[in-house]
Design an enzyme around this catalytic site. Structure first.
Site, PDB file in Angstrom:
ATOM      1  N   LYS A  15      37.742  59.403 -24.333  1.00 27.43           N
ATOM      2  CA  LYS A  15      37.829  58.350 -23.314  1.00 27.43           C
ATOM      3  C   LYS A  15      36.828  57.241 -23.585  1.00 27.43           C
ATOM      4  O   LYS A  15      35.780  57.447 -24.235  1.00 27.43           O
ATOM      5  CB  LYS A  15      37.644  58.903 -21.895  1.00 27.43           C
ATOM      6  CG  LYS A  15      36.302  59.601 -21.624  1.00 27.43           C
ATOM      7  CD  LYS A  15      35.156  58.682 -21.256  1.00 27.43           C
ATOM      8  CE  LYS A  15      33.842  59.420 -21.106  1.00 27.43           C
ATOM      9  NZ  LYS A  15      32.657  58.587 -21.137  1.00 27.43           N
ATOM     10  N   ASP A 148      33.402  64.903 -16.812  1.00 29.48           N
ATOM     11  CA  ASP A 148      34.472  64.205 -17.523  1.00 29.48           C
ATOM     12  C   ASP A 148      35.672  65.095 -17.857  1.00 29.48           C
ATOM     13  O   ASP A 148      36.664  64.616 -18.407  1.00 29.48           O
ATOM     14  CB  ASP A 148      33.943  63.623 -18.847  1.00 29.48           C
ATOM     15  CG  ASP A 148      32.957  62.476 -18.630  1.00 29.48           C
ATOM     16  OD1 ASP A 148      33.044  61.821 -17.569  1.00 29.48           O
ATOM     17  OD2 ASP A 148      32.117  62.249 -19.515  1.00 29.48           O
TER      18      ASP A 148
HETATM   19  O1  C5P Z   1      28.778  66.709 -16.249  1.00 27.47           O
HETATM   20  P1  C5P Z   1      28.142  66.625 -17.588  1.00 27.47           P
HETATM   21  O2  C5P Z   1      27.597  67.954 -18.054  1.00 27.47           O
HETATM   22  O3  C5P Z   1      28.997  65.961 -18.613  1.00 27.47           O
HETATM   23  O4  C5P Z   1      26.869  65.663 -17.421  1.00 27.47           O
HETATM   24  C1  C5P Z   1      25.826  65.660 -18.356  1.00 27.47           C
HETATM   25  C2  C5P Z   1      24.582  65.060 -17.728  1.00 27.47           C
HETATM   26  O5  C5P Z   1      24.780  63.657 -17.514  1.00 27.47           O
HETATM   27  C3  C5P Z   1      24.173  65.615 -16.388  1.00 27.47           C
HETATM   28  O6  C5P Z   1      23.377  66.749 -16.520  1.00 27.47           O
HETATM   29  C4  C5P Z   1      23.396  64.448 -15.774  1.00 27.47           C
HETATM   30  O7  C5P Z   1      22.092  64.398 -16.292  1.00 27.47           O
HETATM   31  C5  C5P Z   1      24.141  63.246 -16.323  1.00 27.47           C
HETATM   32  N1  C5P Z   1      25.170  62.771 -15.378  1.00 27.47           N
HETATM   33  C6  C5P Z   1      24.751  62.134 -14.233  1.00 27.47           C
HETATM   34  N2  C5P Z   1      25.683  61.686 -13.333  1.00 27.47           N
HETATM   35  C7  C5P Z   1      27.004  61.849 -13.573  1.00 27.47           C
HETATM   36  C8  C5P Z   1      27.456  62.477 -14.766  1.00 27.47           C
HETATM   37  C9  C5P Z   1      26.497  62.936 -15.645  1.00 27.47           C
HETATM   38  O8  C5P Z   1      23.558  61.960 -13.999  1.00 27.47           O
HETATM   39  N3  C5P Z   1      27.880  61.412 -12.669  1.00 27.47           N
END
Ligand code: C5P
Length: 309
Positions: A15, A148
């Site tokens: 994406k 995501d």
């Molecule tokens: O959800 P995911 O594991 O992909 O997110 C990785 C990191 O990115 C999270 O631990 C956080 O630090 C940051 N993040 C965030 N806010 C979001 C998505 C991700 O702060 N909406």
């Protein structure tokens, strides 16, 4: 009677965030987002093969079968976590599976490659184990795995809110959007990029994130020129702070004729919106920049995770 399926292959797309607006940090460490997700024709493949015993294992290779650095091959791999989670909720605690990942999406690049692998693993294992899971059930599992992952299941183009997991699909008119994506030789950590953004904005008021409705209209009407003027990314400032060379590469792509250039998600992958006829020129110009490990011309929107074999 048909023989039981022994292997299922599913593709899932990368994406680009066409707009990424980031709100203040939340107590859980995440940030409230408003984003426009856009899936592109750059897919990872996941083949799930039934195995005897209860092990869930993973092997990772690139599209040529060569090793890929930076992707864990243990239970911290998001595709493995997806399989474990699915078998738990499906009541199949002893179902074993081997996951073979064929990665085309840059690793730690801000294009949600790990999330694509998780979405593909969910669909592949659901078919392999004949769990009968609905798309809605898989989306609920996906949201637990990562912000995501639900979009990698859905594909197309969608507005994401919350952590990015609440999705409202957009019907995007033709023409397809052409992109040159340029990835770096070293990734950026998503939490680190969010952390730098918080630091940079510490003294500034941060309004609740909202998508510019003009971008949604431009996408729905297929107004590529307007899309180019309205794409943006709040994380860009932080990614450029961590990796200043990205600014030079962005400028090189724009000089070569890109309508727009932006950091994809938390970076360091860059995405240049181009006209089909200028894609090769932009790709050549960007590929010459220091730190650029590869470039590719891709189009979007692309469908979400789907079985291919
Ligand atoms: O959800 P995911 O594991 O992909 O997110 C990785 C990191 O990115 C999270 O631990 C956080 O630090 C940051 N993040 C965030 N806010 C979001 C998505 C991700 O702060 N909406």
């Amino acid at each position: 009677m048909t023989a039981a399926t022994t292997a299922v292959t599913v593709r899932a797309p990368a994406k680009i965030n066409l707009s990424l607006r980031v709100g203040p940090p939340r107590p859980d460490g995440y940030h409230t987002l408003a984003t426009v997700f856009h899936a592109v024709h750059l897919d990872d493949l996941v083949t799930a093969t039934a195995v005897d015993g209860a092990a869930v294992t993973v092997e990772i290779a690139d599209e040529h079968g060569d090793p890929v650095a930076g992707v864990p091959a243990d239970e911290s791999n998001l595709a493995v976590r997806a399989a474990l989670r699915l078998r738990e909720v499906a009541g199949l605690p002893t179902a074993g599976v081997h996951l073979a990942l064929r990665k085309s999406i840059p690793v730690a690049g801000g294009m949600a490659g790990g999330s694509a692998d998780a979405a593909a693993a969910l669909v592949a294992c659901a078919e392999l184990w004949e769990t009968g899971s609905t798309r809605h059930q898989l989306a609920s599992l996906a949201a637990v795995l990562g912000a995501d992952v639900p979009f990698a299941l859905l594909g197309g183009c969608a507005v994401g809110t919350g952590r990015g997991e609440h999705l409202q699909p957009l019907s995007v008119g033709p023409p397809a959007l052409h992109w040159v994506v340029a990835w770096s030789d070293t990734g950026l950590s998503t939490p680190a990029v969010f952390g730098v953004l918080d630091r940079l904005r510490a003294e500034r008021p941060v309004p609740p994130p909202q998508i510019d409705p003009r971008l949604v209209t431009a996408l729905e009407r297929g107004l590529v020129g307007a899309v180019g003027m309205l794409v943006d990314n709040d994380l860009e400032e932080a990614a450029l702070d961590l990796r200043p060379a990205l600014a030079t590469t962005l400028a090189a792509g724009r000089r070569a004729g890109a309508r727009a250039g932006l950091v994809s998600g938390s970076g360091p992958t860059l995405a240049f919106l181009v006209d089909a006829h200028s894609a090769a020129r932009v790709a050549r110009a960007v590929a010459r920049e220091p730190g650029v490990a590869g470039v590719r011309h891709v189009t979007g929107p692309a469908p979400g995770a789907a079985r291919v074999a």
